[in-house]
Design an enzyme around this catalytic site. Structure first.
Site, short mmCIF file in Angstrom:
data_model
loop_
_atom_site.label_atom_id
_atom_site.label_comp_id
_atom_site.label_asym_id
_atom_site.label_seq_id
_atom_site.Cartn_x
_atom_site.Cartn_y
_atom_site.Cartn_z
N HIS A 278 1.00 -1.25 0.18
CA HIS A 278 0.05 0.14 0.12
C HIS A 278 0.60 1.06 0.57
O HIS A 278 1.20 1.95 -1.25
CB HIS A 278 -0.74 0.13 1.13
CG HIS A 278 -1.72 -0.79 1.46
ND1 HIS A 278 -2.66 -1.38 0.01
CD2 HIS A 278 -2.21 -1.91 2.21
CE1 HIS A 278 -3.53 -2.34 0.56
NE2 HIS A 278 -2.97 -2.91 1.80
N ASP A 329 -4.86 -7.78 -4.32
CA ASP A 329 -5.13 -7.31 -2.33
C ASP A 329 -6.04 -8.13 -2.51
O ASP A 329 -6.35 -9.23 -2.10
CB ASP A 329 -5.14 -6.12 -2.13
CG ASP A 329 -5.03 -6.16 -1.02
OD1 ASP A 329 -4.94 -6.99 0.24
OD2 ASP A 329 -4.78 -4.62 -0.09
ZN LIG Z 1 -3.07 -7.36 2.66
#
Ligand SMILES: [Zn+2]
Length: 445
Positions: A278, A329
């Protein structure tokens, strides 16, 4: 994965070689590797012909396979209004229902969807280790083995990122909390118990082990330091969720006296085998630390958009020296081309300017992630590399019109194509059966 020992030839109408789209590329494949590349040639007799543009197949650097079960079931119209934190409660409901056999079935469909979309390898950030009451399975790696078996079923390589998870979170006073009932199956007694399981994995050739710490919310600095030392000792990659949400940064400052990146740096986690997942809400100092250490970032922009996380500073990270890679993800969508568009369009929307990344830089993000997963010999159409290819049609409704212009072909692939435009996928020299390219997901819920 069976590999023919006889060499074979694949002729590509267009192919990405290094940072150039080349015309008429002949590729020799032997023992699952590229052994010879010739440019500017016509198709030889007996060569497999691939129209469209062929690219190094993509690496999906960040996956939680079970999140796929939330697709279509966590949006507005269902129970969808909310935040990352309300979504997390729904995700915990799904996690509570997994067992090794059902997880194998679910993950096999998810990995098949990835392969059909052009991913040849996946980094599975795995933390559903134990039974739902927190007691271990008789075979401590039962859930990991289910995921590794699922990847074999789908024909993709997997880096099983065995994830250390110790605490429930950090409270508003900066103290680590006990795990909730639903977090118990994620949690190990400590870094030593985690390391014992990690060292015990024995995988087939399509799989390798990696290390992960869930986040600074779930792992204290002392345990992060142990994990970093274990990863270095084993020579495996290390991943961590980093600054997906502003609240995570607030709790990190309250509990640890610094940002998550600063805490990871102090614990010795950063470096060329580290991937920050992220990296959405970063300070200037965080960006300098990640870039200066040669770390990777796994951008997951379709998930970050779906969950309302924010837009990561991907251009600034790249300029600082970070290698940007992609991951799907939560699997709100599984489409490597959608990730590229989301990276570029997020940056354009924020900056109000065009061309933040070049189309060639974007296409490079597809395959740079193989190194972040420890497959250093994959990710390029070059002699000696693993023979991973994805071919994108240039004559579909979405991609037609690029003509013979290499720049336009790169743009068609980077900014207009979708997973539905993928016509062929080759992984370690083996062509994905076409039946798998249309595999429907029969996801258990
Ligand atoms: Zn994750």
């Amino acid at each position: 994965v069976s590999r023919s020992s006889a060499p074979r030839l694949v002729w590509c109408q267009w192919a990405l070689i290094g940072d150039r789209i080349e015309r008429g590329v002949e590729i020799e494949i032997r023992h699952g590797r590229f052994t010879r590349i010739a440019r500017g040639v016509g198709p030889a007799a007996g060569a497999t012909v691939r129209h469209g543009v062929s690219l190094p197949a993509a690496a999906n650097v960040h996956s939680h396979a079970f999140h796929r079960a939330l697709r279509h079931h966590s949006q507005v119209g269902g129970s969808g209004r909310g935040t990352f934190w309300t979504w997390r409660e729904q995700m915990y409901d799904v996690a509570a229902r997994l067992e090794p056999d059902t997880y194998h079935e679910l993950a096999a469909d998810v990995f098949a969807e990835m392969a059909a979309a052009g991913y040849s390898a996946v980094g599975e950030f795995h933390y559903v280790h134990h039974r739902s009451d927190g007691t271990p399975y008789p075979e401590p790696g039962a859930m990991a083995d289910a995921l590794v078996g699922a990847a074999a079923d789908a024909g993709v390589r997997i880096t099983l990122l065995d994830t250390l998870y110790v605490h429930g979170g950090i409270d508003e006073h900066g103290r680590y909390t006990l795990p909730s009932a639903r977090q118990r199956r994620f949690v190990d007694a400590g870094a030593d118990a985690w390391a014992e399981r990690l060292r015990g994995h024995r995988f087939a050739a399509h799989a390798r082990v990696g290390a992960a710490v869930h986040s600074v919310r779930a792992v204290d600095p002392q345990a992060i330091a142990v994990a970093a030392a274990v990863a270095a000792d084993l020579g495996v990659v290390l991943h961590a969720h980093v600054s997906e949400q502003p609240a995570e940064n607030d709790r990190s400052r309250a509990g640890l006296g610094g940002t998550p990146v600063e805490a990871l740096a102090a614990a010795g986690a950063l470096g060329p085998r580290f991937t920050a997942v992220h990296a959405t809400h970063l300070t200037d100092h965080d960006i300098a630390l990640l870039g200066g250490s040669g770390s990777f970032v796994a951008a997951c922009p379709t998930t970050e958009a779906d969950l309302g996380d924010g837009i990561g500073p991907f251009r600034r990270l790249a300029d600082a020296g970070v290698t940007i890679t992609i991951g799907s993800d939560s699997h709100a969508v599984i489409d490597p081309f959608a990730e590229l568009r989301a990276i570029e369009w997020g940056e354009r929307t924020r900056r109000r300017e065009r061309g933040v990344f070049t189309t060639i830089e974007l296409l490079g993000m597809l395959a740079d992630g193989h190194r972040a997963l420890g497959w250093d010999d994959a990710g390029a159409i070059a002699s000696g590399s693993r023979a991973d290819l994805v071919t994108v049609a240039l004559d579909t409704a979405r991609t037609s019109g690029a003509g013979d212009d290499p720049d336009a072909i790169a743009a068609a692939a980077a900014l207009s194509a979708t997973a539905a435009d993928v016509t062929h996928v080759t992984i370690d020299g083996t062509d994905l059966p076409s039946a798998r390219l249309t595999s429907g997901a029969s996801i258990v819920r």
